[in-house]
Design a protein around this motif. Sequence first.
Motif, PDB file in Angstrom:
ATOM      1  N   ALA A  85       0.866  -1.188   0.000  1.00 23.94           N
ATOM      2  CA  ALA A  85       0.000   0.000   0.000  1.00 23.94           C
ATOM      3  C   ALA A  85       0.896   1.230   0.000  1.00 23.94           C
ATOM      4  O   ALA A  85       1.582   1.502   0.991  1.00 23.94           O
ATOM      5  N   VAL A  86       0.895   1.963  -1.121  1.00 32.57           N
ATOM      6  CA  VAL A  86       1.725   3.158  -1.273  1.00 32.57           C
ATOM      7  C   VAL A  86       0.773   4.347  -1.282  1.00 32.57           C
ATOM      8  O   VAL A  86       0.079   4.598  -2.261  1.00 32.57           O
ATOM      9  N   HIS A  87       0.752   5.098  -0.197  1.00 32.82           N
ATOM     10  CA  HIS A  87      -0.307   6.083   0.007  1.00 32.82           C
ATOM     11  C   HIS A  87       0.246   7.412   0.511  1.00 32.82           C
ATOM     12  O   HIS A  87       1.099   7.455   1.403  1.00 32.82           O
ATOM     13  N   ASP A  88      -0.205   8.487  -0.113  1.00 31.82           N
ATOM     14  CA  ASP A  88       0.004   9.837   0.424  1.00 31.82           C
ATOM     15  C   ASP A  88       1.477  10.207   0.549  1.00 31.82           C
ATOM     16  O   ASP A  88       1.883  10.897   1.482  1.00 31.82           O
ATOM     17  N   ASN A  89       2.287   9.760  -0.409  1.00 34.19           N
ATOM     18  CA  ASN A  89       3.700  10.133  -0.440  1.00 34.19           C
ATOM     19  C   ASN A  89       3.920  11.255  -1.446  1.00 34.19           C
ATOM     20  O   ASN A  89       3.099  11.488  -2.331  1.00 34.19           O
ATOM     21  N   ARG A  90       5.076  11.930  -1.339  1.00 34.58           N
ATOM     22  CA  ARG A  90       5.394  13.025  -2.245  1.00 34.58           C
ATOM     23  C   ARG A  90       6.788  12.813  -2.815  1.00 34.58           C
ATOM     24  O   ARG A  90       7.732  12.489  -2.081  1.00 34.58           O
ATOM     25  N   PHE A  91       6.905  13.021  -4.148  1.00 34.07           N
ATOM     26  CA  PHE A  91       8.170  12.790  -4.842  1.00 34.07           C
ATOM     27  C   PHE A  91       8.543  14.040  -5.630  1.00 34.07           C
ATOM     28  O   PHE A  91       7.723  14.579  -6.370  1.00 34.07           O
ATOM     29  N   ILE A  92       9.784  14.475  -5.495  1.00 35.80           N
ATOM     30  CA  ILE A  92      10.243  15.682  -6.166  1.00 35.80           C
ATOM     31  C   ILE A  92      11.601  15.409  -6.803  1.00 35.80           C
ATOM     32  O   ILE A  92      12.525  14.918  -6.141  1.00 35.80           O
TER      33      ILE A  92
END
Length: 443
Positions: free
Chosen positions: A188-195
């Motif tokens: 479950a990959v949820h509510d992450n941020r990638f920049i």
Amino acid sequence: MSIIVVLGMFASFTAVAATGLTGDMESIPLQSIIDQAEAGDVIELEPGLYTGPVVISKPLTLIGDTGVTINNEQDQAAISIQAKDVKLKGFTIEHNGRQPAAAVEITGSNHEITELMIRTKGAGLLLRDAASAVVQNNTIEWDGPSTAWSSQKGNGIDLYNSDNIRIEGNKIQGVLDGIYLENSRNAAVHDNRFIQTRYGIHCMYITGSSVTNNIGEGNMTGAMIMGVKNTVVSGNTFRKQSTNVHSQGILLYDVHQSKIHSNTVEGNRVGMNIAESSNNEIYDNGLIRNFVGIQMVLAEDNAFTQNRFISNVIDASTMDSQDNVMKQNYWDSFQGLDLNQDGISELSYAINPFYEQLISRNAAYQLFFQSPGMVFLSELHSEGKSHWTTDESPQMSIQKTSVVGSGTPGNEGETSSRWVWIIGLLLLGLSTSTMIYMGVWRK
């Protein structure tokens, strides 16, 4: 179980001079503290500098705060977990080991890795043959040179053969791939941020998993979903993936029996790229201001319904994609005809494959993307129109039932139209003023 506060133990260790980002602060060898603890103990680290590498081979809880830093200068993991029921929480790791070494390397089951600040010159968190772990609210940043090659960087969170892992609320920046999952199930990959990563999320050969409510911006690709079955990709927002000729918001390659819905892909080179994928449900997505809204190659037997194509340069491009069901999508560039006022056009919308066919023969033609000549040739192209992918029942307006990653649900078309009206009125006012001025000047 006992609680150990480490401040009182400092005198029993020989201090060594610290190097690297932490300056001249004296440091405490953390392995000695770990070795003295009993299985099940909770170790509360007082503010200070601790040195790795550390191996944890028994159930333990290691807690710190923003004043606690674990520094590791060796080309191996700063913390290696080789047991079950280990918890890490709240401290900073400065990992100066190079790829493929990671700040934290994890095997075993039932771990919790939360609220860490990881600065790494290699990888962030590596999970191998792990199970039932929680990786939550961590910050992972590339700490090496900005000019580093991709081969010198590791992934932010890297799973292999690890099942039932929950990855939630993490912020990841500058590494190779933000989250990489391979040969894993029920993630479950949820509510992450990638920049500013290569791929924000990179899935390879996973099943029964979910990728939901994540945000990616300025990556080469927002989500690279490959070799996947029975997975949900929902509620994600990917913006401004456009720095590379291969950039896209979401890529689906060899994806089957999955649901891709309620995502927002905005300002990318390609919003959604679908290749060699079948039997997927793709619905309620917002494809906004991309160069190409959706691109399909060898995509068959998929269902595309109630998606919104708004202000893309090219709405859609298809090649060798048969038997897809496409209905009730909204295309802002399409002039439909609604005779019975049911909100559905009686005219169908056929997707012209000219551009995709052209660049497949010679990729250099992408240099002429949306030039007047390219548009003119595309409009002339009508060969095999009966076999083009076609939306048989396009929506005449946007239905306000969508749940997307930005703005008020379903308001993309209204916002776009509002700006068109504003710009049109400004141009009208400017032209009127110019004509009045020129008339007065000539008199």
